[in-house]
Design a protein around this motif. Structure first.
Motif, PDB file in Angstrom:
ATOM      1  N   ALA A  99       0.805  -1.223   0.000  1.00  0.00           N
ATOM      2  CA  ALA A  99       0.000   0.000   0.000  1.00  0.00           C
ATOM      3  C   ALA A  99       0.837   1.272   0.000  1.00  0.00           C
ATOM      4  CB  ALA A  99      -0.927   0.012   1.213  1.00  0.00           C
ATOM      5  N   THR A 100       2.136   1.154   0.181  1.00  0.00           N
ATOM      6  CA  THR A 100       2.987   2.338   0.253  1.00  0.00           C
ATOM      7  C   THR A 100       2.953   3.119  -1.060  1.00  0.00           C
ATOM      8  OG1 THR A 100       4.472   1.211   1.790  1.00  0.00           O
ATOM      9  CG2 THR A 100       5.328   3.167   0.691  1.00  0.00           C
ATOM     10  N   GLY A 101       2.592   4.387  -0.980  1.00  0.00           N
ATOM     11  CA  GLY A 101       2.684   5.267  -2.133  1.00  0.00           C
ATOM     12  C   GLY A 101       1.408   5.497  -2.902  1.00  0.00           C
ATOM     13  N   LYS A 102       0.418   4.632  -2.738  1.00  0.00           N
ATOM     14  CA  LYS A 102      -0.853   4.815  -3.430  1.00  0.00           C
ATOM     15  C   LYS A 102      -2.002   4.429  -2.512  1.00  0.00           C
ATOM     16  CE  LYS A 102       0.377   4.161  -8.314  1.00  0.00           C
ATOM     17  NZ  LYS A 102       0.084   3.377  -9.546  1.00  0.00           N
ATOM     18  N   LYS A 103      -3.152   5.065  -2.715  1.00  0.00           N
ATOM     19  CA  LYS A 103      -4.343   4.698  -1.955  1.00  0.00           C
ATOM     20  C   LYS A 103      -4.745   3.280  -2.300  1.00  0.00           C
ATOM     21  CE  LYS A 103      -6.161   9.378  -1.359  1.00  0.00           C
ATOM     22  NZ  LYS A 103      -7.311  10.291  -1.578  1.00  0.00           N
ATOM     23  N   THR A 104      -4.871   2.468  -1.264  1.00  0.00           N
ATOM     24  CA  THR A 104      -5.059   1.033  -1.452  1.00  0.00           C
ATOM     25  C   THR A 104      -6.281   0.549  -0.702  1.00  0.00           C
ATOM     26  OG1 THR A 104      -2.670   0.723  -1.677  1.00  0.00           O
ATOM     27  CG2 THR A 104      -3.965  -1.235  -1.132  1.00  0.00           C
ATOM     28  N   ALA A 105      -6.982  -0.419  -1.295  1.00  0.00           N
ATOM     29  CA  ALA A 105      -8.130  -1.047  -0.639  1.00  0.00           C
ATOM     30  C   ALA A 105      -8.007  -2.551  -0.778  1.00  0.00           C
ATOM     31  CB  ALA A 105      -9.436  -0.565  -1.259  1.00  0.00           C
ATOM     32  N   VAL A 106      -8.575  -3.274   0.192  1.00  0.00           N
ATOM     33  CA  VAL A 106      -8.597  -4.729   0.179  1.00  0.00           C
ATOM     34  C   VAL A 106      -9.999  -5.196  -0.193  1.00  0.00           C
ATOM     35  CG1 VAL A 106      -8.315  -6.843   1.539  1.00  0.00           C
ATOM     36  CG2 VAL A 106      -6.793  -4.878   1.937  1.00  0.00           C
ATOM     37  N   ILE A 107     -10.084  -6.107  -1.150  1.00  0.00           N
ATOM     38  CA  ILE A 107     -11.341  -6.757  -1.494  1.00  0.00           C
ATOM     39  C   ILE A 107     -11.284  -8.145  -0.872  1.00  0.00           C
ATOM     40  CG2 ILE A 107     -12.936  -7.398  -3.327  1.00  0.00           C
ATOM     41  CD1 ILE A 107     -12.147  -4.424  -3.286  1.00  0.00           C
ATOM     42  N   SER A 108     -12.108  -8.384   0.132  1.00  0.00           N
ATOM     43  CA  SER A 108     -12.017  -9.625   0.900  1.00  0.00           C
ATOM     44  C   SER A 108     -13.123 -10.600   0.537  1.00  0.00           C
ATOM     45  CB  SER A 108     -12.085  -9.332   2.400  1.00  0.00           C
ATOM     46  OG  SER A 108     -12.175 -10.543   3.138  1.00  0.00           O
ATOM     47  N   THR A 109     -12.689 -11.778   0.079  1.00  0.00           N
ATOM     48  CA  THR A 109     -13.598 -12.913  -0.080  1.00  0.00           C
ATOM     49  C   THR A 109     -13.164 -14.021   0.884  1.00  0.00           C
ATOM     50  OG1 THR A 109     -12.268 -13.534  -2.007  1.00  0.00           O
ATOM     51  CG2 THR A 109     -14.380 -12.459  -2.433  1.00  0.00           C
ATOM     52  N   ILE A 110     -12.646 -13.606   2.041  1.00  0.00           N
ATOM     53  CA  ILE A 110     -12.285 -14.552   3.100  1.00  0.00           C
ATOM     54  C   ILE A 110     -13.563 -15.169   3.648  1.00  0.00           C
ATOM     55  CG2 ILE A 110     -11.282 -14.774   5.411  1.00  0.00           C
ATOM     56  CD1 ILE A 110      -9.413 -12.464   4.678  1.00  0.00           C
ATOM     57  N   ASN A 111     -13.517 -16.452   3.879  1.00  0.00           N
ATOM     58  CA  ASN A 111     -14.698 -17.188   4.309  1.00  0.00           C
ATOM     59  C   ASN A 111     -14.689 -17.443   5.810  1.00  0.00           C
ATOM     60  OD1 ASN A 111     -15.933 -20.116   4.892  1.00  0.00           O
ATOM     61  ND2 ASN A 111     -17.030 -19.217   3.171  1.00  0.00           N
ATOM     62  N   GLY A 112     -15.848 -17.228   6.450  1.00  0.00           N
ATOM     63  CA  GLY A 112     -16.111 -17.731   7.792  1.00  0.00           C
ATOM     64  C   GLY A 112     -15.201 -17.222   8.892  1.00  0.00           C
ATOM     65  N   ASP A 113     -14.764 -18.147   9.762  1.00  0.00           N
ATOM     66  CA  ASP A 113     -14.044 -17.789  10.977  1.00  0.00           C
ATOM     67  C   ASP A 113     -12.699 -17.127  10.713  1.00  0.00           C
ATOM     68  OD1 ASP A 113     -16.125 -18.839  12.409  1.00  0.00           O
ATOM     69  OD2 ASP A 113     -15.140 -20.751  12.845  1.00  0.00           O
ATOM     70  N   SER A 114     -12.146 -17.285   9.536  1.00  0.00           N
ATOM     71  CA  SER A 114     -10.853 -16.678   9.237  1.00  0.00           C
ATOM     72  C   SER A 114     -10.912 -15.154   9.225  1.00  0.00           C
ATOM     73  CB  SER A 114     -10.324 -17.178   7.884  1.00  0.00           C
ATOM     74  OG  SER A 114      -9.982 -18.541   7.939  1.00  0.00           O
ATOM     75  N   ASN A 115     -12.111 -14.596   9.107  1.00  0.00           N
ATOM     76  CA  ASN A 115     -12.228 -13.139   9.109  1.00  0.00           C
ATOM     77  C   ASN A 115     -11.762 -12.531  10.424  1.00  0.00           C
ATOM     78  OD1 ASN A 115     -13.587 -11.960   6.601  1.00  0.00           O
ATOM     79  ND2 ASN A 115     -14.821 -13.780   6.999  1.00  0.00           N
ATOM     80  N   VAL A 116     -12.041 -13.192  11.533  1.00  0.00           N
ATOM     81  CA  VAL A 116     -11.707 -12.619  12.840  1.00  0.00           C
ATOM     82  C   VAL A 116     -10.202 -12.415  12.999  1.00  0.00           C
ATOM     83  CG1 VAL A 116     -11.834 -12.924  15.336  1.00  0.00           C
ATOM     84  CG2 VAL A 116     -13.821 -13.471  13.907  1.00  0.00           C
ATOM     85  N   PRO A 117      -9.354 -13.430  12.788  1.00  0.00           N
ATOM     86  CA  PRO A 117      -7.911 -13.187  12.917  1.00  0.00           C
ATOM     87  C   PRO A 117      -7.363 -12.221  11.874  1.00  0.00           C
ATOM     88  CG  PRO A 117      -8.334 -15.418  12.132  1.00  0.00           C
ATOM     89  CD  PRO A 117      -9.646 -14.867  12.578  1.00  0.00           C
ATOM     90  N   PHE A 118      -7.988 -12.163  10.701  1.00  0.00           N
ATOM     91  CA  PHE A 118      -7.519 -11.206   9.694  1.00  0.00           C
ATOM     92  C   PHE A 118      -7.710  -9.777  10.169  1.00  0.00           C
ATOM     93  CE2 PHE A 118      -8.913  -8.530   6.003  1.00  0.00           C
ATOM     94  CZ  PHE A 118      -7.640  -8.251   5.541  1.00  0.00           C
ATOM     95  N   TYR A 119      -8.922  -9.441  10.591  1.00  0.00           N
ATOM     96  CA  TYR A 119      -9.173  -8.078  11.060  1.00  0.00           C
ATOM     97  C   TYR A 119      -8.382  -7.769  12.326  1.00  0.00           C
ATOM     98  CZ  TYR A 119     -13.019  -7.411   7.721  1.00  0.00           C
ATOM     99  OH  TYR A 119     -13.767  -7.259   6.581  1.00  0.00           O
ATOM    100  N   ARG A 120      -8.222  -8.758  13.176  1.00  0.00           N
ATOM    101  CA  ARG A 120      -7.440  -8.548  14.390  1.00  0.00           C
ATOM    102  C   ARG A 120      -5.990  -8.203  14.053  1.00  0.00           C
ATOM    103  NH1 ARG A 120      -7.970 -13.344  16.805  1.00  0.00           N
ATOM    104  NH2 ARG A 120      -9.909 -12.733  17.845  1.00  0.00           N
ATOM    105  N   GLU A 121      -5.451  -8.887  13.054  1.00  0.00           N
ATOM    106  CA  GLU A 121      -4.068  -8.617  12.668  1.00  0.00           C
ATOM    107  C   GLU A 121      -3.917  -7.236  12.037  1.00  0.00           C
ATOM    108  OE1 GLU A 121      -0.156  -8.973  12.664  1.00  0.00           O
ATOM    109  OE2 GLU A 121      -1.523 -10.429  13.589  1.00  0.00           O
ATOM    110  N   LEU A 122      -4.933  -6.792  11.311  1.00  0.00           N
ATOM    111  CA  LEU A 122      -4.897  -5.415  10.813  1.00  0.00           C
ATOM    112  C   LEU A 122      -4.727  -4.439  11.974  1.00  0.00           C
ATOM    113  CD1 LEU A 122      -7.795  -5.383   8.156  1.00  0.00           C
ATOM    114  CD2 LEU A 122      -5.353  -5.318   7.676  1.00  0.00           C
TER     115      LEU A 122
END
Length: 285
Positions: A99-122
């Motif tokens: 994301a360095t240098g440009k405006k960046t977005a994440v498109i998430s198609t993460i399924n189910g319980d994996s969403n929780v650790p992903f957002y937590r790590e953010l």
């Protein structure tokens, strides 16, 4: 048969009525929003998903769509993880560097319980929605119920319905479901929620009822014909229509921002319902 959840498209059957969203009723409008000034004017995109057919096909469509809008391959990062994946430290670090240098977005198609650790790590790495917004296609009210949403606040989701929309039809829909949960002693009845797949199922069942009444029969072939062109005033606040040719609902698109209480503030919605395109123009025939 009804199919009440969003899917990757690329199919059509006379024996299925698709009440969930096709990619042009969720994925593509969501990316268009992120590219708009209202959505943050993103120029660089991370396509992050669980490794199965829906994320892979959806991201194939989105990559081609982004390229058609002038986004270079070097500004698209694509990565997949197994079901149940939880160790997002390296992936989030890579996103942060990308994301360095440009405006960046994440498109998430993460399924189910994996969403929780992903957002937590953010959150662990100091990334919030103002820095790198995440647009999710599989995170809704049910997924957020009963979890700590502090790491998710301000991130986005694209659906065709949110429980928080204000109109008399939705007020009646949510109240009736909560009362049903209490009357039938459903688990966690005090805090049940409605969500997009529930609304899609509700619309489909009611359209089937109308089709049976119009056909004067429950005969499959007669009801199938009668389903085409059925309309229904949905909890979303829109009147939805079943396409007689491709058996997909015409639906609105809504973008919701996650609130601390696990509900969504609707920050964008289409003025009218959108006709589904089950066969994407961005995938070669």
């Amino acid at each position: 048969m009804f199919y009440p959840v969003q899917y990757e498209g690329q199919e059509q059957s006379e024996n299925i009525f698709y009440t969930g969203a096709a990619p042009n009723q969720q994925a593509i409008p969501a990316v268009e929003y992120l590219m708009s000034p209202e959505g943050g004017s993103a120029e660089r995109f991370v396509l992050l998903g669980t490794d199965y057919v829906y994320p892979r096909t959806t991201n194939q469509i989105l990559r081609a769509f982004l390229q058609s809008k002038g986004v270079a391959d070097s500004d698209i990062m694509e990565e997949y993880t197994p079901f149940g994946f939880s160790n997002y430290q390296t992936i989030v670090s890579n996103i942060k560097n990308f994301a360095t240098g440009k405006k960046t977005a994440v498109i998430s198609t993460i399924n189910g319980d994996s969403n929780v650790p992903f957002y937590r790590e953010l959150g662990n790495q100091g990334i919030d929605a103002a820095d790198i917004p995440v647009m999710a296609f599989s995170v809704g009210e049910e997924e957020l119920r009963g979890i700590d949403t502090s790491a998710l606040q301000g991130h986005l989701a694209a659906w065709n319905y949110f429980m928080s929309v204000k109109n008399p039809t939705n007020n009646d829909f949510t109240k009736k479901y909560k009362q049903y949960a209490l009357d039938n002693n459903l688990p966690n009845a005090d805090n049940v929620v409605t969500n997009d797949p529930m609304e899609a199922t509700y619309v489909g069942i009611n359209m089937w009822k109308q089709a049976v009444e119009d056909a004067g029969s429950t005969d499959v072939d007669k009801v199938r014909i009668s389903m085409g062109g059925q309309t229904f005033a949905a909890p979303s606040g829109y009147t939805l229509k079943m396409d007689a040719e491709n058996h997909h609902l015409w639906k609105p698109v809504m973008i919701g921002q996650i609130r601390p209480d696990g509900q969504f503030d609707v920050v964008y919605k289409t003025p009218e319902v959108i006709q589904a395109s089950p066969w994407s123009q961005y995938i070669p025939k």
